[in-house]
Design an enzyme around this catalytic site. Structure first.
Site, short mmCIF file in Angstrom:
data_model
loop_
_atom_site.label_atom_id
_atom_site.label_comp_id
_atom_site.label_asym_id
_atom_site.label_seq_id
_atom_site.Cartn_x
_atom_site.Cartn_y
_atom_site.Cartn_z
N LYS A 1 34.61 -17.53 4.66
CA LYS A 1 34.60 -18.77 3.88
C LYS A 1 36.04 -19.22 3.69
O LYS A 1 36.96 -18.41 3.69
CB LYS A 1 33.99 -18.52 2.49
CG LYS A 1 33.51 -19.78 1.84
CD LYS A 1 32.16 -20.16 2.41
CE LYS A 1 31.53 -21.34 1.74
NZ LYS A 1 30.10 -21.39 2.09
N HIS B 1 33.24 -8.21 9.88
CA HIS B 1 33.38 -8.37 11.33
C HIS B 1 32.36 -7.54 12.09
O HIS B 1 32.58 -7.19 13.24
CB HIS B 1 34.80 -7.95 11.76
CG HIS B 1 35.87 -8.79 11.14
ND1 HIS B 1 36.80 -8.29 10.27
CD2 HIS B 1 36.14 -10.11 11.25
CE1 HIS B 1 37.62 -9.28 9.88
NE2 HIS B 1 37.23 -10.39 10.45
N HIS B 2 31.24 -7.22 11.42
CA HIS B 2 30.25 -6.39 12.12
C HIS B 2 29.66 -7.14 13.30
O HIS B 2 29.13 -6.57 14.22
CB HIS B 2 29.13 -5.93 11.16
CG HIS B 2 28.24 -7.04 10.72
ND1 HIS B 2 28.64 -8.00 9.82
CD2 HIS B 2 26.98 -7.38 11.08
CE1 HIS B 2 27.65 -8.87 9.64
NE2 HIS B 2 26.64 -8.50 10.40
N1 GLU Z 1 28.81 -24.03 4.26
C1 GLU Z 1 27.51 -23.72 4.71
C2 GLU Z 1 26.98 -22.50 3.98
O1 GLU Z 1 27.42 -22.16 2.91
C3 GLU Z 1 27.41 -23.64 6.23
C4 GLU Z 1 28.24 -22.59 6.87
C5 GLU Z 1 28.25 -22.67 8.40
O2 GLU Z 1 27.56 -23.50 8.96
O3 GLU Z 1 29.00 -21.89 8.98
O4 GLU Z 1 26.08 -21.86 4.44
#
Ligand code: GLU
Length: 468
Positions: A106, A64-65
């Site tokens: 992610k 969260h930087h």
């Molecule tokens: N899933 C893509 C990645 O691994 C895009 C992530 C995004 O656009 O937030 O970079």
């Protein structure tokens, strides 16, 4: 459940190696490495036949930087806590390398998408989004998902719709990127990761010294390449590589792999696969044994564009490509990296090379927050100005421009052109930034990219005054 943190450990290994070239406090480095928040959700899916199935998913906010935290959502059977943590960490470092002002995150759902109907996928996606909302793991200022392996525009539209229904706020559209244009998406996002991969490889191939060391000519033209995965990233990377004059000689997909040293027509192959459900048997190509064999085939450039750990101890010794363009996240294990490096291969690392996707996600998010399409204000003004200049040139010379020439030369920049220009600028500048660090510390590009991110993120932590 005990979790084997293998992939996350690989990312941290690369981090530790690079951290030695920086002067940050050990505690600060430890804070930088860990995942701040890990959410594990399970929820029921009522299938079309009325049966109930338990679905498992994750969302990890690594850092969260900077806010929001940013990263895709993956639908695959490989998804687990370790994978999601590793990929979230890679997002932090990736964003930092390309100066995209986000933290890393992610998400993933552990499903085999091909086993569900469209409406089942919609119910899974909406329920997962609901879980993210309830637990505060989504929002335009906190955590913004995007597509990844197994997801695309449609899922992003469902996520946005679910979020906006429950949070009818001004900037709700900015809660997710990679949306269809009609739902607040941006032109150029779909092809962005693959296009960025192309820009990155092209920039690397421009480096005369590196190419000489590899025994290759400078430039993309005439180079042969193999791509693993014809998904959104692999397809677009192959498309732009082919358009620039490189020759696609091998393709790997789930059903197997094919090779043709004379070159494979990408568009025709995609049509063929749509029609027949397989790449095997395509016009003049040779089927290789299994889907991994082609990774070891003769070529100048190998582009893994599927999942992690594809180049590993079992095949690295046989890989002949001189350049590895990591379009996927984590496609090369640290052992394979060392083997390939020893053999003299140039590895263009994932945390730089596939950053085009999140770069254009950043542009999409800016568009959503500003509520205006890029180019809307300036395009016509630019066109008028260029026409005036061209008219002056006509008046002071004998040169008369045809309507076609006028149209081409006086073209103002619209959304697509601006996105593409921003993406090229980002990928080219960042390559040169990490290449400088590579020379300065006499390290490989992966370590250089990690040094680059650690320095940037570390400086932010230090300036917050939390650490000594
Ligand atoms: N899933 C893509 C990645 O691994 C895009 C992530 C995004 O656009 O937030 O970079």
């Amino acid at each position: 459940m005990s979790v084997d943190y293998k992939f996350f450990a690989q990312v941290n290994k690369a981090f530790d190696k690079a951290a030695e070239y920086t002067n940050f406090d050990k505690g600060l480095l430890a804070q930088m490495k860990i995942c701040n928040d890990v959410l594990h959700v399970t929820f029921p899916l009522e299938k079309d036949d009325g049966s109930i199935e338990v679905i498992e998913g994750w969302r990890v906010e690594h850092s969260h930087h900077k806010l929001p935290a940013k990263g895709g959502i993956r639908y695959a059977m490989t998804v687990n806590e370790d994978e999601t943590m590793a990929l979230a960490a890679l997002m932090t470092y990736k964003c930092a390398v390309v100066n995209v002002p986000f933290g890393g995150a992610k998400g993933g759902i552990r499903i085999d998408k091909s086993k569900y109907s469209k409406s089942e996928i919609e119910r899974i996606t909406r329920r997962y989004t609901y879980e993210l909302i309830r637990k505060n793991f989504i929002g335009p200022g906190s955590d913004v998902p995007a597509p990844d392996y197994g997801t695309g525009e449609v899922e992003m539209a469902w996520i946005m719709d679910t979020y906006r229904q429950l949070n009818p706020e001004l900037n709700a559209e900015g809660c997710v990127t990679g949306k269809p244009i009609s739902q607040g998406g941006i032109r150029g996002r779909k092809e962005a990761t693959g296009r960025g991969v192309y820009f990155g490889i092209a920039e690397a191939c421009q480096n005369k010294q590196d190419m000489e060391m590899l025994g290759l000519e400078s430039g993309i033209e005439g180079k042969t390449f193999v791509v693993q995965g014809l998904g959104n990233v692999g397809y677009h990377a192959a498309k732009y590589m082919s358009e620039a004059g490189a020759r696609l000689v091998g393709v790997a997909e789930l059903e197997g792999s094919i090779y043709d040293e004379n070159g494979i027509d990408l568009e025709k192959l995609v049509e063929y696969r749509k029609d027949k459900g397989t790449i095997i048997g395509f016009d003049g190509t040779r089927e290789l044994e299994g889907r991994y064999q082609v990774l070891e085939a003769e070529c100048d450039i190998l582009i893994p564009a599927a999942l992690e750990n594809q180049l590993n101890e079992s095949n690295a010794h046989n890989i002949k490509a001189k350049i590895i363009g990591e379009a996927a996240n984590g496609p090369t294990t640290s052992e394979a990296h060392e083997i390939l490096k020893k053999r003299g291969a140039l590895i263009i690392p994932d945390n730089y090379l596939n950053a085009g996707g999140v770069t254009v996600s950043y542009f999409e998010w800016l568009k959503n927050l500003s509520h205006v399409r890029f180019g809307r204000l300036g395009k016509r003004f630019e066109e008028t100005s260029y026409r005036k200049i061209l008219n002056v040139i006509e008046n002071i010379s004998d040169r008369k421009f045809t309507d076609e020439e006028m149209g081409y030369l006086a073209q103002g920049a619209g959304e697509y052109e601006l996105v593409d220009s921003g993406l090229a600028e980002t990928m080219i500048n960042s390559y040169n930034e990490i290449n400088e660090l590579r020379k300065k510390h006499d390290v490989d590009l992966r370590t250089a990219a990690f040094i680059n991110s650690i320095e940037k993120v570390g400086r932010i932590y230090e300036s917050m005054g939390i650490f000594p």
